[in-house]
Design an enzyme around this catalytic site. Sequence first.
Site, PDB file in Angstrom:
ATOM      1  N   CYS A  82      34.729  37.396  33.797  1.00  0.00           N
ATOM      2  CA  CYS A  82      33.356  36.962  34.058  1.00  0.00           C
ATOM      3  C   CYS A  82      33.060  37.297  35.512  1.00  0.00           C
ATOM      4  CB  CYS A  82      33.204  35.466  33.763  1.00  0.00           C
ATOM      5  SG  CYS A  82      34.413  34.434  34.632  1.00  0.00           S
ATOM      6  N   ARG A 103      23.285  40.504  33.721  1.00  0.00           N
ATOM      7  CA  ARG A 103      24.315  40.739  34.747  1.00  0.00           C
ATOM      8  C   ARG A 103      25.297  41.809  34.273  1.00  0.00           C
ATOM      9  NH1 ARG A 103      27.206  35.509  36.711  1.00  0.00           N
ATOM     10  NH2 ARG A 103      27.957  36.913  38.333  1.00  0.00           N
TER      11      ARG A 103
END
Length: 278
Positions: free
Chosen positions: A234, A178
């Site tokens: 995040c 990611r």
Amino acid sequence: MNNIVSIKWLLARLYEPDLVIIDSRFALAEPEAGRLAYEEGHIPRAVYLDLDKDLSSPVSAHGGRHPLPDSQRMAEVFGKAGIGRDRRVVIYDDQGGIFASRVWWMLKYTGHPHVYVMDEGFSAWTKAGYPVAAEKPVVVPTTYEPELQPDMLADVEAVREASVTGSSVIIDSRDARRYAGFEETMDPVAGHIPGAVNYFWKELMDEQGRWRSAEEIEKRFASLPKDAEIIVYCGSGVSACPNALALHDAGYGKVKLYAGSWSDWISYEENPVATGEE
């Protein structure tokens, strides 16, 4: 004492009157799963706090997928759960500490002095044969007086400046794929904030799902100067919290959470996106 306590530590203190236990189990793909699991069985005296309903404010144009509630809302939630500043608070989940760390961070951000995350999680508690309850505890609400710690929070402007100037180390807490932009499972845009370095939060745990020792965690962050200003993020300000906790325990005193995180960053069309490794 660091911010992680063992299941044995909690068992030994389970019925001490100044202890508040918080169950924060949650599943991003099944938002009701955590509450249902709590109703089936939980650590005795534990109060349930829901990521979506208690620990986040409603989603809007900016602020990310789990926007940080304002101080008044946090005070209401914590007070209703029986948390006073004179209590010790132990939080657990069953997802490696990701959601428990979010509660830990929110309590520390509001100035609570005695907050801990239980190592391993609920499954380890039950596997050890420790007591489990199904009934909800009687909670005496209290007034929670927040004392905000603004040095623990970074907004999008601070992150933009750090991205351009390098004034702070930016840590991306998501998994490597990611971060690099090879895939994106939660948000509409893949990649990372330019200049960010990748420290996947799950690598704080060993093969048995326990938090690594203080020495191992300190070694993990050894390339970062202890006096560095650090911003952790995040996808939505949840899985960055284990890194914030670990950095705190490793002696880093200038750690901030970008609460909106990647989902907030990409809500501004003018914000640049990087892919690959830095």
